[in-house]
Design a protein around this motif. Sequence first.
Motif, PDB file in Angstrom:
ATOM      1  N   TYR A 102      -4.180   4.042   1.843  1.00  0.00           N
ATOM      2  CA  TYR A 102      -4.248   3.012   2.893  1.00  0.00           C
ATOM      3  C   TYR A 102      -2.928   2.852   3.649  1.00  0.00           C
ATOM      4  CZ  TYR A 102      -8.340   1.858   0.129  1.00  0.00           C
ATOM      5  OH  TYR A 102      -9.514   1.927  -0.559  1.00  0.00           O
ATOM      6  N   TYR A 103      -1.869   3.470   3.142  1.00  0.00           N
ATOM      7  CA  TYR A 103      -0.541   3.228   3.712  1.00  0.00           C
ATOM      8  C   TYR A 103      -0.465   3.592   5.186  1.00  0.00           C
ATOM      9  CZ  TYR A 103       4.476   3.145   4.421  1.00  0.00           C
ATOM     10  OH  TYR A 103       5.720   2.876   4.909  1.00  0.00           O
ATOM     11  N   SER A 125       0.800  -1.223   0.000  1.00  0.00           N
ATOM     12  CA  SER A 125       0.000   0.000   0.000  1.00  0.00           C
ATOM     13  C   SER A 125       0.837   1.279   0.000  1.00  0.00           C
ATOM     14  CB  SER A 125      -0.959   0.002   1.193  1.00  0.00           C
ATOM     15  OG  SER A 125      -0.252   0.158   2.401  1.00  0.00           O
ATOM     16  N   SER A 144      -0.344   4.769  -1.337  1.00  0.00           N
ATOM     17  CA  SER A 144      -1.807   4.814  -1.435  1.00  0.00           C
ATOM     18  C   SER A 144      -2.406   5.458  -0.184  1.00  0.00           C
ATOM     19  CB  SER A 144      -2.378   3.399  -1.609  1.00  0.00           C
ATOM     20  OG  SER A 144      -2.397   2.716  -0.368  1.00  0.00           O
TER      21      SER A 144
END
Length: 88
Positions: A30-31, A25, A28
């Motif tokens: 979501y990281y 991720s 992104s």
Amino acid sequence: MEEAMNNIEELFSAAKDEMEFAHESVGSVYYHEDRVTAEIAVGECLQAFDKFLTDLPTDEMREEVQSKVGMKIKELQMEYESLPEEGG
């Protein structure tokens, strides 16, 4: 003692999974969440391993466990530390 080792193996496996999610991720939205989750999982594994070593009755046993498992634990910690900083 066997139960504690099984717990460490489960925590190690979970931490490896979380590290994989974090690696996937990077860059992104979501990281951040994946990196935090990986940090927690790695921390739990390290704590369990340290407690296990502390609870062993002899230095000889500690050295044996350290030589068999310690490197895997150290590599896990190093892998987490190699994750990119957020926003960088």
